[in-house]
Design a protein around this motif. Sequence first.
Motif, mmCIF file in Angstrom:
data_model
loop_
_atom_site.group_PDB
_atom_site.id
_atom_site.type_symbol
_atom_site.label_atom_id
_atom_site.label_comp_id
_atom_site.label_asym_id
_atom_site.label_seq_id
_atom_site.Cartn_x
_atom_site.Cartn_y
_atom_site.Cartn_z
ATOM 1 N N ILE A 43 -0.439 4.333 -13.710
ATOM 2 C CA ILE A 43 -1.415 5.087 -14.490
ATOM 3 C C ILE A 43 -2.352 5.737 -13.501
ATOM 4 N N PHE A 45 -5.352 7.006 -12.388
ATOM 5 C CA PHE A 45 -6.780 7.088 -12.711
ATOM 6 C C PHE A 45 -7.416 8.318 -12.071
ATOM 7 N N MET A 91 0.238 6.965 0.387
ATOM 8 C CA MET A 91 -0.281 5.724 -0.202
ATOM 9 C C MET A 91 0.589 5.174 -1.338
ATOM 10 N N TRP A 94 4.009 3.071 -1.265
ATOM 11 C CA TRP A 94 4.091 1.680 -0.821
ATOM 12 C C TRP A 94 3.857 0.705 -1.973
ATOM 13 N N LEU A 95 3.524 1.218 -3.140
ATOM 14 C CA LEU A 95 3.113 0.325 -4.226
ATOM 15 C C LEU A 95 4.171 0.135 -5.300
ATOM 16 N N LEU A 98 5.274 -3.295 -6.327
ATOM 17 C CA LEU A 98 4.240 -4.250 -6.736
ATOM 18 C C LEU A 98 3.929 -4.117 -8.224
ATOM 19 N N HIS A 100 2.164 -3.056 -11.569
ATOM 20 C CA HIS A 100 1.622 -1.744 -11.950
ATOM 21 C C HIS A 100 0.123 -1.629 -11.741
ATOM 22 N N LEU A 101 -0.553 -2.782 -11.818
ATOM 23 C CA LEU A 101 -2.010 -2.736 -11.778
ATOM 24 C C LEU A 101 -2.512 -2.179 -10.454
ATOM 25 N N TYR A 102 -1.755 -2.420 -9.373
ATOM 26 C CA TYR A 102 -2.226 -1.946 -8.074
ATOM 27 C C TYR A 102 -2.290 -0.419 -8.020
ATOM 28 N N LEU A 104 -3.015 1.519 -10.522
ATOM 29 C CA LEU A 104 -4.247 1.877 -11.232
ATOM 30 C C LEU A 104 -5.454 1.681 -10.314
ATOM 31 N N LEU A 105 -5.478 0.558 -9.597
ATOM 32 C CA LEU A 105 -6.623 0.257 -8.742
ATOM 33 C C LEU A 105 -6.720 1.254 -7.588
ATOM 34 N N LEU A 106 -5.577 1.579 -6.982
ATOM 35 C CA LEU A 106 -5.613 2.522 -5.861
ATOM 36 C C LEU A 106 -6.104 3.893 -6.314
ATOM 37 N N PHE A 108 -7.879 4.518 -8.841
ATOM 38 C CA PHE A 108 -9.296 4.399 -9.203
ATOM 39 C C PHE A 108 -10.161 4.574 -7.954
ATOM 40 N N GLY A 109 -9.756 3.909 -6.864
ATOM 41 C CA GLY A 109 -10.472 4.051 -5.599
ATOM 42 C C GLY A 109 -10.497 5.498 -5.128
ATOM 43 N N LEU A 110 -9.357 6.166 -5.271
ATOM 44 C CA LEU A 110 -9.275 7.576 -4.877
ATOM 45 C C LEU A 110 -10.228 8.422 -5.707
ATOM 46 N N LEU B 50 -5.855 -7.508 -16.720
ATOM 47 C CA LEU B 50 -6.842 -6.667 -16.039
ATOM 48 C C LEU B 50 -7.743 -6.022 -17.078
ATOM 49 N N PHE B 52 -10.585 -3.627 -17.700
ATOM 50 C CA PHE B 52 -11.271 -2.582 -16.942
ATOM 51 C C PHE B 52 -12.576 -2.182 -17.625
ATOM 52 N N ILE B 104 -0.663 -2.335 -18.441
ATOM 53 C CA ILE B 104 -1.480 -1.196 -18.127
ATOM 54 C C ILE B 104 -2.272 -0.725 -19.357
ATOM 55 N N GLY B 281 -14.949 3.430 -2.845
ATOM 56 C CA GLY B 281 -13.590 3.916 -3.114
ATOM 57 C C GLY B 281 -12.664 3.627 -1.957
ATOM 58 N N PHE B 284 -11.673 0.068 -1.865
ATOM 59 C CA PHE B 284 -10.652 -0.112 -2.896
ATOM 60 C C PHE B 284 -9.270 0.223 -2.350
ATOM 61 N N VAL B 285 -9.156 1.439 -1.792
ATOM 62 C CA VAL B 285 -7.867 1.920 -1.296
ATOM 63 C C VAL B 285 -7.364 0.997 -0.189
ATOM 64 N N VAL B 288 -6.093 -2.364 -1.630
ATOM 65 C CA VAL B 288 -4.818 -2.267 -2.341
ATOM 66 C C VAL B 288 -3.671 -2.064 -1.357
ATOM 67 N N LEU B 289 -3.904 -1.271 -0.302
ATOM 68 C CA LEU B 289 -2.809 -0.952 0.608
ATOM 69 C C LEU B 289 -2.475 -2.102 1.550
#
Lengths: 295, 310
Positions: A43, A45, A91, A94-95, A98, A100-102, A104-106, A108-110, B50, B52, B104, B281, B284-285, B288-289
Motif C-alpha cells: 500500500i 502511503f 528501496m 528489497w521488501l 517481507l 506487507h506492513l513493511y 506501508l511503513l517505508l 510512510f517514511g518517504l 498494525l 495506524f 493492510i 521519515g 523510518f526508511v 525498515v530497510l
Amino acid sequence: MSEIFGIPIQAFMGQLMLGLVNGSFYAMLSLGLAVIFGMLNIINFSHGALYMMGAFLAWMGLEYLGIGYWPALLLVPLVVGLFGIVVERSMLQWLYKLDHLYGLLLTFGLALMLEGLFTNIYGVSGQPYTIPEELSGAFNLGFMFLPKYRAWVIVASLGVCFATWFMIEKTRLGANLRAATENPQLTQAFGINVPLLVMLTYGFGAALAGFAGVLAAPVIQVSPLMGSHLIITVFAVVVIGGMGSILGSIITGLGLGVIEGLTRVFYPEASATVVFIIMAIVLMLRPAGLFGKEK
Amino acid sequence: MNRRGVGYGLLLALLLVAPYAVYPVLVMKILCFALFACAFNLLIGYTGLLSFGHAVFLGTAGYVAGHSIKVWGFPPELGLIFAALTAAALGWVIGSLAIRRSGIYFAMITLALAQLMYFVFLQVPFTGGEDGLQGVPRGKLLGFIDLTDDLNLYYFVLAIFVFGFWLINRTIHSPFGQVLKAIRENEARAISLGYDVAKYKLLAFVLSAGLAGLAGATKTLVFRFATLTDAHWHTSGEVVLMTLLGGMGTVFGPVAGAATIVTLQNELADKVGSLVTVIMGAIFVFCVLVFRRGIVGELGALYKKMTGAR
C-alpha cells in the motif's frame, strides 16, 4: 425550476461539479493505489506525497523555468514516474519477501520526508497556480455556469482512467501484468521479465499520481500538505470499493466525490467526515467492500 | 527469566533517580510516550495488528481527562480513570469495525476512523478546536498530594507507567497472551483450534486503546493542556516509529524507542525546524530497510551471538 429541495440550483450544481472534480482525484489516486497493490502487494502511503510533488513540480516549472501548463501535463508525470522507478529499484524491491506492513511503513517514511522537505522550503501556505488561458472562463449552460477548467479536469481524469483500464484489460502488456499479479513465478517461467513489469507498474502508479497533481494545481492551492489530506480519504475510498476491480475504483471514487459534494450542500458540518462514515457503514454491511471479493 | 529481572530492576532504579539528573517534565513526556508505545506494541508485536490510528486514543483521552478535570471538577485520579475507560470504549467501537478486515486493510481502516474522530474534535466546541483545551489544573492527588509540584507529579506518572507496563507484561505472559501470539503466527491454525479469534483480537485492541488512553490522559495532566496534535495522524506515525526503532515484539523496545525519539525531537526542535519531519521519515526508511529488529532486538541478537560463541 430554480431550486432543488430549497437549495438554489446554481449552488446545487456548483457543489455537484466540485464533488465530481474531487471524485476524479479520488478515482485517479485509488486506481493508482490498486494497480500498485495488485502488483507489488504494497500500500503506497507516499501516493499522496507523489501527488503533491506533481503539483509542486508543475508550479516550480512555471515559476523557475517558464514551462507552461500543457508541457507540464506531459513532463511532470514522466519525472514523478522516474522518481517512482528510482524508489522501487533502490528501496521497495528489497521488501517483497517481507510482511506487507513493511511496505506501508517505508512509503510512510518517504511521504514524511517529501512533505517535510517541501514544507521546509516553501512553508505550509499555498502557492497559487493560474488556470491556463484556454481553460479559463465558463460555459453558459442556461441553468448554470460551468467553469471550463472543472469540466476539463473531469474529462481528462476520466480519459486517463479509461486508458488505464483499457491498457490493463485489453492489451498484451496488460495481460502479462495480470498474469504476473496472479502468479509471478509461473509468469517468470514463461519468459516474461516480472521484475521489470513490477518496476514499470510502480513507475506508472507514481506517474498517475503526478498527473493528478498537475491537474489539481490550478484548482487547489499548491501546498506541501495537500497530499496527506487527500491520501487518508483515498484509503477510505479504497476500503469502500475494494481493490479488486479497476472500474470499481473509478466508480467508487467518483460516487464518493459526488456524495461529499452533496453533503456540503445539505449538511456542511459532515462534509469532512461523510466518506469515513460511509466506510464504517460499508464495513458493517459488506466488509469486503462494494466491489471486493470475500477472501 | 533472571536476566529480564535484572533489566526491570535497572530500568526502575534509573527512572527513580532520573528527575534529579534530567528535567522532570521531559522524563514524564518520555514515560507517557513509552506507555503509549508499549500499548501499541501489544497489538503490532504480540497480535500482529498494525493500528495506524492509535493517536485517536491518546488524543481522545487527553480531551476527556482535560474536560472532566477542568470543567466538571473531577479529582485527577478519577479524571484519568474516566479518560482511560472512554478510550477503551472508543477502542471497542473502532476495533469491532477494523477487525472485520485484516492485514493492510486493518491499517487503512484504523487510520481512516482516527481521521474521522480528528475532524469531529476539530468541530465540536468542548475541545477548543485549533486552540486546544488550555489551563487544565493538575489538582491534588487523593485530595492531599499536591501535583503542581513537578517531583510529586513525576512519581505519580512513574507509578502509572509501572502499572501499565506491568499490566502489558502480565497480559503477554498469560494464557490470553499466548493465544494472541498464536493468532499472530498463524491465524487459520488458531481458528481451527477452536479459538474465537475475533474476540481475542477485539479484547487486545480494547486493552491497548485503554492503556494508550491512560498515557494520553497522563500527558494532559503533565502539560496542563490537550491539543489536536495528539489526535493527528502524525502522532499515529510517531508511535509506529518508536516501536519500530526500539524493536517490535520486545518488552523494552517501545520504551527505548520512545526515549530515543522524544529526546531527539526535543534536541532538534529549535535547531532544524520543520526538517524534523524529514529526519523522522529518514529514520523510518532506515529502520525498515536495514534495522527491522530495532535497538532492543539487535542488542538481544548480539547478546545471543556472543554467549553462543563462547
